[in-house]
Design an enzyme around this catalytic site. Sequence first.
Site: not given
Lengths: 478, 358
Positions: B49, B54, B183, B206, B210
């Site tokens: 995150e 994005t 998201r 990309d 995590q």
Amino acid sequence: MARINSLITSTRRRKTLSIDSNGKSIIFEQAMPNIASNPTTIDEELADSNTNSPNKQSEQQPQPTTPRKVEFKFDINEQQQQQQPTTENTFSDTESDVGSLYDIETSISKSIINQLKILNILISNKFIFILYFAVLSCHVLLWLVLGGIEEGIYQSNPSQSRIFAGFLHFTSGCVVNINGVVVVICQAVLYLIAEIILLILHFISERDTYYIKLETFIVVGMQVGVTLIFGLSYIGAINRYTEYFYAGGNIIASFAVLELLVSNFLPLVLSYYNDSRIVSSRKSTAAASETIRRMTMDDTQPQQTSPIAADDEENQIGGISDNKAEDRGSLYGILDAASTSAILILLRHKKYSEQFLLYAQRSYCPENILCWRDIEAYKKVKKDASRRRIGQFILGTYLIHHSPLELNISKEDKRVQEIEQVLTNKSLPLRADLFDFLQLHCLLNMLDIFERLKSSNKEIREYLKGSKAATPSTGNLN
Amino acid sequence: MGNIVVSPHDKEGQHHMMATPTSNNPNGGSAATAKNKSEITVLLLGAGESGKSTLFKQVQFFHGVGITHDQERIELIEIVRLNVLENAKNLVAATQHLNIPIEQPENRETAKLIINSLNTNDLEDPSWSKRLYSLWKDAGIQKAYENREKFQLYDSTEYLFENLDRICSDKYVPTVVDVIRTRTKTIGITDMKFDVGDGKQLRLVDVGGQRNERRKWIHFFNTVDAVVFLTSLSEFDLNLYEDNGYWRVKESLRVFNEVVNNALFYKVPFVLLFNKRDLFEKKIATKSFSKYFSGFNEAEEKNPVACIEYMTKLFLNEITEHPLDTVSVKTLSAIDHDNSKQVFEEVKQFIMTQQHRE
């Protein structure tokens, strides 16, 4: 000899794990088909990166070094020079149990590595060559020693009856006398006992990754058939006619040729075929996962996934169970018919499911699909022991921290910890819906890759549109 | 796709990353071969995150791929609505967890439905717009929202609830902003290529952020020509999704340390992007920044520039091996289209200049 041959070839085919030259990294080949999603690329890359990156990397600690005065630029106008503050409390415990980026190989214990080294030696060409050579020289030695002894006895006392026709006498077989027959029968009985024991072991073992069970059953069937034919051919009446077409003495020789074909030639062809398939389509075709896949992909109607903790009264607002409230970050509660049913359609389609998996492998994320399939397999089996076995596999492969195909899941999730407890507690039978929440989690994890697949593959996009129109709604999965 | 210049995947769904196995050169460092290469590989790295995807989506957008087209965005309706439901569900669960009652009885009814039966198809019904909005405005939910650092919630929550009247309609087509704001947890690795002039192509990669996803990064470490590391400024009061109880800033610093000091990246230009500046500025207006950083001067805590500068030092202090003249630091607000475009252009220039210097 044919048997030994086949045993050795099957050992070769059983090639599982090998260790690269520096003994540090482990290359998974076929034993864990799920890991080697793409044996020719990922493993090589892994091996490459291991040889390239200096070992010290893994030792590098995120320990802050002595403060350095650094010149830096960033796009904020007011730039102030300020002495670097000392590391404050919040950073004092930088070290923790969290694994580093490079812990892939360090998490494998030394004893396993040693074990793998031994396995590696056992399947090496050098070892097999030595074994063959030893077996051959053993036989030659036996022939020399026993033949020599007999020849010696015969030379010293020509009246003694011979068992062999003679040391260098190749035109006819053994002289049949009672001693010789006894020796042959004893040998045959020993072989039979060994065969029966091995057959029983075959029935006990559950996996048949390399089709050895199949092979054995064919060979045993052939043995029984040949014995019958051989026996029949000695009945005078039959013998008189069949001998005219086919010499009874050739039956055993023919059997030996057939056995070579089944145990050596066919497996060789099969493994060449599989190799070529892997090279051409970069597909891991390990039989083990295939069996699981086949189990999960019979074209039955999409069945509804039953969510855990469905509509219990206590799940109602005002009384959400603790368990639910713990979920916070996770989304298990949301079972979304629309978005996950499309994925389910894809997963249950024979061809597209494979394409989906292939696509995921190329994007380095096959774990969600594989886990979903393994849970399907889990739900299919009824025996508690089998469930436990698959359950343990799922736990060890997808859930435990640092497991080979660890899922992207919150470690905090109480239910993951519960699974661990349930699996170790043997007194209670395992429930079929034990992993349902995990399966749902896999589906939700797949959303990202699913969207990517859809936007890159027109055929699948069209197919999904069509199937959506055909089945207006699978209803609320709740 | 329909676009010749940029295509993340070709027609057969073949992934470029696997279609070019030769680029995974085991012997040559990337820097050694960079001069002659017509392809520049840029990795977007960072913890979960931090905004990698994005930015990736923004770059896609201003190169005219993917989400530019209506039909691509229609595919994402369910994802947007799922985001709404996830947010609503997480908020309701949080009211339980934090012992904050939902005040209005009708909102309690709505909450019950959200937990038990609501699915994205239901959101086609415009009446849900009102019900969900009224739930969102409920004092209990708002109080939980104010305490959102105590549970996991997406940054886009407020935006999505404010736009419910559009989303809850059978004619809904997600706008570009909707898609940027949505998201989805990235799983695995994805890439795209586009021309940057001089006959060169830039390949943007990309990745998922995590912990378990990070083990996959290593597949790309050999071929990289530049690294863009993203970290979220607004995460100073948050814990990890994968390990609740572990402070996100600490995780970001740890990952940054490992990446920036990796021997494979010594000669590679490195960009550190402080993302979510917009959220950060809003956040420090109401929350104490110095509470989390004891070394920080409390008097300065409402000054975003001072806070960002402090964060910058924190991160740069982690660099022990990488030559500092090939490190660039910038701030970013990835949800802002113009800002993303400008920052990405600067990043591209920086990388290209560094490439020429080689």
